[in-house]
Design a protein around this motif. Structure first.
Motif, mmCIF file in Angstrom:
data_model
loop_
_atom_site.group_PDB
_atom_site.id
_atom_site.type_symbol
_atom_site.label_atom_id
_atom_site.label_comp_id
_atom_site.label_asym_id
_atom_site.label_seq_id
_atom_site.Cartn_x
_atom_site.Cartn_y
_atom_site.Cartn_z
ATOM 1 N N ARG A 88 0.604 -1.174 -0.132
ATOM 2 C CA ARG A 88 -0.010 -0.374 -0.327
ATOM 3 C C ARG A 88 0.475 1.368 0.175
ATOM 4 O O ARG A 88 1.289 2.400 -0.747
ATOM 5 N N GLN A 92 0.856 4.017 -2.624
ATOM 6 C CA GLN A 92 1.267 5.485 -2.506
ATOM 7 C C GLN A 92 1.803 6.600 -3.375
ATOM 8 O O GLN A 92 2.377 7.289 -3.665
ATOM 9 N N GLN A 93 3.050 5.798 -2.551
ATOM 10 C CA GLN A 93 4.222 6.796 -2.987
ATOM 11 C C GLN A 93 4.246 6.798 -4.773
ATOM 12 O O GLN A 93 4.819 7.716 -5.393
ATOM 13 N N ASN A 95 1.541 6.223 -7.366
ATOM 14 C CA ASN A 95 1.387 7.559 -7.372
ATOM 15 C C ASN A 95 1.144 9.042 -6.727
ATOM 16 O O ASN A 95 0.556 9.657 -7.334
ATOM 17 N N GLN A 96 1.867 9.390 -5.545
ATOM 18 C CA GLN A 96 2.876 10.599 -5.597
ATOM 19 C C GLN A 96 3.802 11.267 -6.689
ATOM 20 O O GLN A 96 3.792 12.380 -7.254
#
Length: 99
Positions: A88, A92-93, A95-96
């Motif tokens: 997860r 998230q990283q 996506n950033q």
């Protein structure tokens, strides 16, 4: 009635949970309660030999129950919690970085 206690047996899947309420003989163990319950009737896939707990704490099969205990029959984890969290965070990283 002094020889009987009220207990609950809990089991469920991600989408559906059930709490069974029973009156059992004083001295009934955690494993005995699970085996005497209707879990297998409602959840044929349940592994009645899986670990058990009382109110979220794993206990030995031969642990005697007390009045108002809730026995829980645990299911195997589908994924290692640490690995799932790592994935997860990685997602998230990623996506950033795309922003």
């Amino acid at each position: 009635m002094a020889n009987k206690i009220q207990i609950e047996v809990a089991y469920g899947l991600a989408q559906r949970q059930h709490i069974y309420r029973y009156e059992v003989a004083q001295g009934t163990t955690a494993r005995q309660a699970v085996l005497q319950s209707d879990v297998l009737r409602d959840y044929p896939q349940a592994d009645l030999s899986a670990p058990v707990g009382i109110f979220g704490k794993m206990v030995r099969d031969d642990t005697p129950l007390r009045h108002n205990d809730r026995v829980e029959l645990y299911r195997p984890l589908l994924a290692d919690p640490k690995e799932a969290r790592r994935k997860r965070v990685q997602k998230q990283q990623e996506n950033q970085n795309d922003d």
